[in-house]
Enzyme design. Structure first.
Site, short mmCIF file in Angstrom:
data_model
loop_
_atom_site.label_atom_id
_atom_site.label_comp_id
_atom_site.label_asym_id
_atom_site.label_seq_id
_atom_site.Cartn_x
_atom_site.Cartn_y
_atom_site.Cartn_z
N CYS A 50 -2.56 -8.13 7.98
CA CYS A 50 -2.12 -6.98 8.78
C CYS A 50 -2.75 -7.00 10.17
CB CYS A 50 -2.44 -5.68 8.06
SG CYS A 50 -4.14 -5.57 7.46
N HIS A 305 -6.94 -1.51 6.22
CA HIS A 305 -5.61 -1.93 6.65
C HIS A 305 -5.48 -1.69 8.15
CE1 HIS A 305 -1.34 -2.69 6.58
NE2 HIS A 305 -1.11 -1.52 7.16
#
Length: 938
Positions: A50, A305
């Protein structure tokens, strides 16, 4: 941090072409989803990528970087197709980055893959990735790209756009000598802890001075002694693009652990860097920067994330205010509610449809089709359960609907005709939906886009997902577990040419434009094919010439494969299209062709309704995937008239007759045979067929929720009933008692008075082969039936190899699905303590004998770490011998173990301390669970 970063991922136009093979299921080969209304593409997460995705999107939305990269042609970089040639000079990294950017800009897919790019960096193992600090990935990417561009016109690409200089100065208070040191940077790292925001952090770094005084003096090279001095730093050279890393992660030396700084830290949309620069005499515009990207981290210091907020400088995406979107949704919901009220009333719907017809009456089937087109669902699916069949509903309202003399057509009575009313949306309901053109960027724009004067808008790019956001949403990332991690500013002086605005094709090389156009064409083709496959249904056509009718049902005269033809057709096509397809497949067919729904039953193939109404769609008539269709003339098969419909379904009945009874002996005391009757057969006809010399018939009334030993006598008044009305279905058992057997029965009460009361059945489920695991058979048995006979009958009923009898056993299945201990084969049903109707599993492995014990055991009392194991031992074995066998099976050794029983909490309980006693002597029984516990006996 990255997980399986370089795990193989599907990429539609990957260089790694797979070889041709067997066509997979449509769902496995579906093309990637198209872009949503934003017209921007996300990037697939390979598993922990990510942060990489956020950084790549930032570079893509830096137009000057993107265009500088695209300006490098094949003459400088080579071509990817030559990468395997030993003498070719191919710069794979910039080529793959060009290709990824072209996909993100032009390829009509929801998300692109970075597999080819990461492979070009040589990042193909988790170990190598773990060596990289995620905060330095930006520098690693730039370094790899810079190295690959050496010797090309783009050799200074990174320095040209991102390089800046910081100068550190120390000024001697006595001689005023200035000692300075210059530092290059591609990004600036600023503190977060104890600082209110970016401006304060920059002020502390580049405005505040540090003083050397008192005991902390500076040795001046000019004075050659310790003196008082001041130390400061300034920005000497500003890059076009300023990258700022926020030190969110710190180390607590008291607790000896890392932590994430989540306090409020502000940063402006526009910032003036003049106060922090060495040279301050230039115009303000030289120091003004605008925020265009914010990489955000969500989570803690040990994982999380990343996603990115990006300002769409070139206005490539479609952006719509959420409030406007909500208003449109509310309006649509209101219209849908009004339409739903009308749809829920079938009378109003039918009257509306008939009122719009120019002809006075239309066929009933055509009315059903028009209803389907109007509301998107057939009468059977929407109304049948509540109102019955369509024809019956029309007949129940004779004051409104008028039938033709042959009752095939229907219309409205004159007083109920409504004024003509077109579709509320003014659309042709029969016209198919328009397909998206390959040129997706001109076809998918929503009806309301932003005002062109409103300036650039922001988007949240979160791996594969892209959605518009407001500029004020950035303030939510000032603090908290989800907060800004890296900031990217661009000089306000950098202006974009008008032709770049809203034009994703701007400055992309011709060869990449051609590649993306070809890929989009192929994508569109695959989507059309996939759409057809998703709407395709497989039909099994049974040809009447290959069947014969006997014993109440249709049976193939050849092999099943020779009698059945498979046909795949789009469910949106009509019955007429299906009939035409069948005619084309069967060129030799002569005469009328009737298509009937067929269903394989235990007795054979049975026919139901005839498919009629060639203008109706296959979906409209309820034709399901995998349906069986019988192709015939509608009258006879092989010269024999065939009765069709649910009223003539054939039923297989299991007929039992008493055999000679040997008191005290084991075994089966009845014979059994199977007979087929139509469900409309009168019970009197069945009685005459099965007991022509007289006698009585008893039905086994066992079933779900009933006792398995429930036999009922059919009385004289029952003889006028049909097989169906008395509840006889496939597999039901009836017992025929001749006149000399009737002493067993009290006919007036229907009660059995002898052992025949125990004639019933057991269920056996196949656990030997995975593909047949769900298959169940019912085996007729009495309490005296031996388990080995039940096993052999089950093997034959399940159509398994009889050799399996030597390596299989029957195990009762508990209510929660657990397989219990195997039943010795020389036991009767009564000795095995099985209740009639019980479920048994046919499993691999020999059954224990009557002198052996089947036991469960675990190592330790925690089932989560030690799975339950099974063992068969002699009941005369000692506790010590049993323990040794269990240790051997579980791969353990040593003398530091002992056995315990399982208590009611399923934890280790009483120890089996008498090691030399037999299992029988310490009352260990078949099916018990023991625990191997570490340690000497207490």
């Amino acid at each position: 941090m990255f997980g399986d970063l370089f795990e193989e991922d599907f990429s539609f136009i990957s260089n790694n072409h797979c070889g041709k093979g067997k066509k997979s299921k449509p769902r496995d080969s579906e093309p990637p989803a198209p872009r949503d209304f934003t017209n921007l593409s996300g990037i697939k997460n390979q598993g922990g990528t990510c942060y990489l995705n956020s950084l790549l999107q930032t570079l893509l939305f830096t137009p000057e970087f993107r265009e500088a990269l695209f300006s490098l042609g094949p003459e400088e970089l080579g071509i990817l197709d030559d990468s395997s040639k030993p003498d070719a000079k191919v710069r794979i990294i910039p080529l793959q980055l060009q290709r990824l950017f072209a996909q993100l800009l032009l390829l009509d897919q929801q998300a692109a893959s970075t597999t080819d790019l990461t492979d070009s960096f040589g990042w193909n193992s988790n170990e190598e990735m773990r060596q990289h600090d995620v905060q330095e990935l930006n520098r690693i990417l730039f370094s790899a790209l810079e190295t690959s561009l050496v010797g090309t016109s783009g050799h200074d690409l990174i320095n040209r756009l991102y390089h800046g200089i910081v100068v550190n100065q120390i000024v001697c208070k006595e001689c005023k000598n200035i000692s300075e040191r210059q530092e290059d940077f591609l990004d600036l790292t600023v503190a977060v802890k104890g600082v209110a925001g970016l401006e304060e952090a920059l002020w502390n770094m580049y405005v505040e001075e540090e003083y050397f005084e008192n005991e902390n003096l500076y040795r001046c090279g000019a004075c050659d002694k310790l003196v008082e001095a001041s130390k400061s730093a300034k920005l000497r050279k500003l890059p076009p693009f300023l990258t700022i890393s926020l030190l969110r992660f710190n180390f607590d030396f008291e607790k000896c652990e890392r932590y994430k700084e989540t306090s409020c830290y502000t940063f402006p949309i526009q910032i003036n860097l003049r106060p922090f620069c060495e040279q301050t005499e230039m115009d303000d515009s030289e120091y003004m920067y605008e925020l265009f990207s914010v990489i955000i981290h969500k989570g803690g210091c040990y994982g999380g994330h990343y996603h990115v907020y990006i300002r769409d400088v070139d206005e490539l995406g479609n952006w719509q205010l959420q409030e406007e979107e909500d208003r449109l949704i509310e309006d649509k919901a209101l219209r849908d509610t009004e339409n739903a009220k009308e749809v829920e009333n079938p009378l109003a719907m039918l009257k509306g449809i008939l009122s719009e017809e120019e002809s006075k009456q239309i066929p009933v089937d055509q009315l059903g089709q028009k209803l389907l087109e109007k509301i998107g669902v057939s009468w059977n699916k929407k109304y049948r359960k509540q109102y019955g069949a369509l024809r019956k509903y029309l007949q129940n309202h004779p004051q409104i609907f008028q039938f033709s003399p042959d009752e095939n057509k229907v219309g409205l009575k004159e007083k109920h005709k409504l004024p003509f009313k077109s579709d509320s949306q003014g659309q042709d309901l029969q016209s198919p939906p328009q397909k998206n053109d390959v040129q997706w960027n001109s076809e998918k724009k929503p009806t309301r886009l932003r005002d062109s004067s409103a300036g650039c808008h922001w988007f949240d790019l979160n791996d594969s997902k892209v959605q518009p956001i407001k500029e004020k949403d950035i303030e939510k990332q000032f603090q908290g577990k989800e907060s800004a991690y890296m900031l990217f500013y661009r000089k306000s002086q950098l202006k974009r040419p008008p032709e770049a605005r809203g034009n994703p094709r701007y400055q992309i090389p011709e060869h990449l434009l051609n590649e993306m156009n070809a890929a989009n064409t192929e994508l569109q083709k695959k989507r059309v094919e996939c759409d057809s496959a998703n709407h395709g249904i497989d039909l099994h056509l049974h040809l009447s010439s290959c069947y014969k009718f006997h014993n109440g049902a249709l049976h193939p005269s050849l092999t099943w494969k020779e009698c059945v033809v498979d046909l795949t057709i789009d469910r949106r096509k009509t019955l007429g299209d299906l009939r035409q397809s069948v005619f084309q497949m069967l060129e030799s067919w002569e005469g009328d062709m009737i298509l009937s729904i067929a269903k394989p039953l235990p007795a054979g193939l049975h026919l139901y309704q005839i498919l009629d109404g060639d203008e109706l769609t296959l979906d409209g008539i309820g034709l399901a995937d995998g349906a069986d269709i019988f192709v015939w003339n509608g009258k006879e098969v092989g010269g024999t008239k065939v009765m069709t419909g649910p009223d003539h379904e054939p039923v297989v009945v299991n007929v039992l007759r008493l055999a000679e009874y040997n008191e005290g002996g084991k075994g089966q005391h009845f014979t059994e045979s199977q007979h087929v009757f139509s469900c409309s057969t009168k019970l009197g006809d069945l009685h005459r067929a099965l007991a022509p010399s007289g006698g009585i018939i008893l039905k086994n009334g066992s079933g779900p929720g009933k006792e398995a030993k429930n036999w009922e006598v059919f009385l004289e008044e029952d003889m006028k009933e049909t097989v169906k009305s008395v509840g006889l279905t496939d597999g039901c058992s009836v017992l025929i008692l001749d006149s000399h057997d009737q002493s067993f029965v009290n006919v007036s009460s229907g009660n059995l008075t002898a052992f025949t009361y125990d004639i019933s059945w057991l269920q056996v489920k196949n656990f030997c082969r995975t593909e047949d695991e769900e298959k169940l058979v019912k085996i007729t048995a009495t309490i005296e039936t031996v388990m080995s006979d039940i096993k052999m009958k089950a093997i034959r009923e399940l159509q398994l190899e009889e050799e399996l009898a030597n390596d299989s056993c029957l195990r009762p299945v508990s209510g929660n699905g657990k397989l219990l201990s195997p039943v010795p084969e020389d036991y009767t049903v009564k000795e095995a303590e099985l209740k009639m109707g019980s479920l048994l599993g046919l499993c691999h492995g020999k059954a224990p004998t009557s002198t052996q014990l089947f036991l469960y055991f675990i190592v330790g009392s925690d089932q989560n770490t030690s799975p339950e194991m099974e063992i068969v031992v002699e009941e005369t074995a000692t506790v010590k011998e049993c323990l040794n066998l269990m240790l051997e099976k579980s791969g353990l050794s040593g003398d530091n173990w002992h056995l315990r029983r399982i208590d009611w909490c399923y934890e280790a309980g009483e120890a089996l301390s008498q090691e030399n006693a037999t299992l029988k002597e310490v009352n260990v029984c078949r099916g018990d669970t023991l625990v191997i516990t570490e340690g000497k006996l207490p």
